[in-house]
Design an enzyme around this catalytic site. Structure first.
Site, PDB file in Angstrom:
ATOM      1  N   TYR A 175     -22.590 -39.354 -26.011  1.00 55.73           N
ATOM      2  CA  TYR A 175     -23.217 -38.043 -25.902  1.00 55.73           C
ATOM      3  C   TYR A 175     -23.068 -37.285 -27.219  1.00 55.73           C
ATOM      4  O   TYR A 175     -24.009 -36.654 -27.701  1.00 55.73           O
ATOM      5  CB  TYR A 175     -22.575 -37.251 -24.769  1.00 55.73           C
ATOM      6  CG  TYR A 175     -22.840 -37.870 -23.422  1.00 55.73           C
ATOM      7  CD1 TYR A 175     -24.028 -37.627 -22.745  1.00 55.73           C
ATOM      8  CD2 TYR A 175     -21.915 -38.737 -22.844  1.00 55.73           C
ATOM      9  CE1 TYR A 175     -24.282 -38.210 -21.524  1.00 55.73           C
ATOM     10  CE2 TYR A 175     -22.157 -39.323 -21.619  1.00 55.73           C
ATOM     11  CZ  TYR A 175     -23.340 -39.059 -20.955  1.00 55.73           C
ATOM     12  OH  TYR A 175     -23.586 -39.647 -19.752  1.00 55.73           O
TER      13      TYR A 175
ATOM     14  N   ASN B 194     -33.666 -35.222 -17.042  1.00 54.88           N
ATOM     15  CA  ASN B 194     -34.578 -36.227 -17.561  1.00 54.88           C
ATOM     16  C   ASN B 194     -35.905 -36.345 -16.822  1.00 54.88           C
ATOM     17  O   ASN B 194     -35.945 -36.799 -15.688  1.00 54.88           O
ATOM     18  CB  ASN B 194     -33.861 -37.583 -17.507  1.00 54.88           C
ATOM     19  CG  ASN B 194     -34.659 -38.641 -18.221  1.00 54.88           C
ATOM     20  OD1 ASN B 194     -35.790 -38.404 -18.625  1.00 54.88           O
ATOM     21  ND2 ASN B 194     -34.061 -39.786 -18.394  1.00 54.88           N
TER      22      ASN B 194
ATOM     23  N   CYS C 236     -31.278 -43.648 -19.950  1.00 51.11           N
ATOM     24  CA  CYS C 236     -30.149 -42.727 -19.979  1.00 51.11           C
ATOM     25  C   CYS C 236     -28.835 -43.408 -19.625  1.00 51.11           C
ATOM     26  O   CYS C 236     -27.772 -42.871 -19.873  1.00 51.11           O
ATOM     27  CB  CYS C 236     -30.391 -41.539 -19.060  1.00 51.11           C
ATOM     28  SG  CYS C 236     -31.700 -41.731 -17.883  1.00 51.11           S
ATOM     29  N   HIS C 237     -28.913 -44.587 -19.066  1.00 47.18           N
ATOM     30  CA  HIS C 237     -27.668 -45.286 -18.688  1.00 47.18           C
ATOM     31  C   HIS C 237     -26.968 -45.881 -19.907  1.00 47.18           C
ATOM     32  O   HIS C 237     -25.855 -46.340 -19.821  1.00 47.18           O
ATOM     33  CB  HIS C 237     -27.998 -46.376 -17.679  1.00 47.18           C
ATOM     34  CG  HIS C 237     -28.928 -47.415 -18.211  1.00 47.18           C
ATOM     35  ND1 HIS C 237     -30.297 -47.260 -18.198  1.00 47.18           N
ATOM     36  CD2 HIS C 237     -28.683 -48.604 -18.794  1.00 47.18           C
ATOM     37  CE1 HIS C 237     -30.835 -48.348 -18.751  1.00 47.18           C
ATOM     38  NE2 HIS C 237     -29.884 -49.170 -19.128  1.00 47.18           N
TER      39      HIS C 237
ATOM     40  N   GLU D  57     -26.949 -55.704 -18.971  1.00 52.42           N
ATOM     41  CA  GLU D  57     -27.482 -55.763 -20.327  1.00 52.42           C
ATOM     42  C   GLU D  57     -26.527 -56.480 -21.269  1.00 52.42           C
ATOM     43  O   GLU D  57     -26.745 -56.533 -22.471  1.00 52.42           O
ATOM     44  CB  GLU D  57     -27.769 -54.347 -20.819  1.00 52.42           C
ATOM     45  CG  GLU D  57     -28.886 -53.690 -20.021  1.00 52.42           C
ATOM     46  CD  GLU D  57     -29.318 -52.380 -20.642  1.00 52.42           C
ATOM     47  OE1 GLU D  57     -28.661 -51.907 -21.565  1.00 52.42           O
ATOM     48  OE2 GLU D  57     -30.343 -51.839 -20.182  1.00 52.42           O
TER      49      GLU D  57
END
Length: 99
Positions: free
Chosen positions: A22, A45, A53-54, A80
């Site tokens: 952030y 969002n 956003c993750h 991911e």
DNA sequence: CGTAGGGCGAAGC
DNA sequence: TGCTTCGCCCTAC
């Protein structure tokens, strides 16, 4: 251009398998202490599907919050290729994306 | 236009 | 080392 637009743009630069924080994201858009704003924006969002956003985590490598549940966030990140230890990213700094 | 609050951060105990 | 407190900027109401 609105600050949130910049944030989304920057966030889109983060490739899969990498994350940002952030604070860093805030700096990337010229906000010294805009961490909270970033979180706020993520929450509001308007493009949840477009903006990953993750891929935004706290500066200490912990997952942090997520509008759709931190569990979901963790799962997506691990999918991911990131290694999650409890609520923290094991090799977080290694996968940290720098602008 | 003023106020509250937030997916945080860094410092203090 | 872990929790609490205060501060910060921007957006939404």
């Amino acid at each position: 251009m609105k600050i949130e637009e910049k944030i989304y743009r920057k966030l889109l630069e983060v490739p899969s398998g990498h994350v940002t924080t952030y604070g860093d994201l805030a700096k990337a858009v010229n906000l010294k202490n805009g961490q909270r704003v970033v979180g706020q924006i993520m929450k509001k969002n308007p493009f949840p599907v477009i903006v990953p956003c993750h891929r935004v985590v706290k500066s200490d490598g912990t997952i942090g919050g997520y509008a759709y549940g931190s569990e979901r966030k963790k799962h997506m990140l691990s999918k991911e290729g990131l290694k999650i230890n409890n609520d923290k990213i094991s090799d977080f700094k290694k996968n940290l994306f720098r602008f």
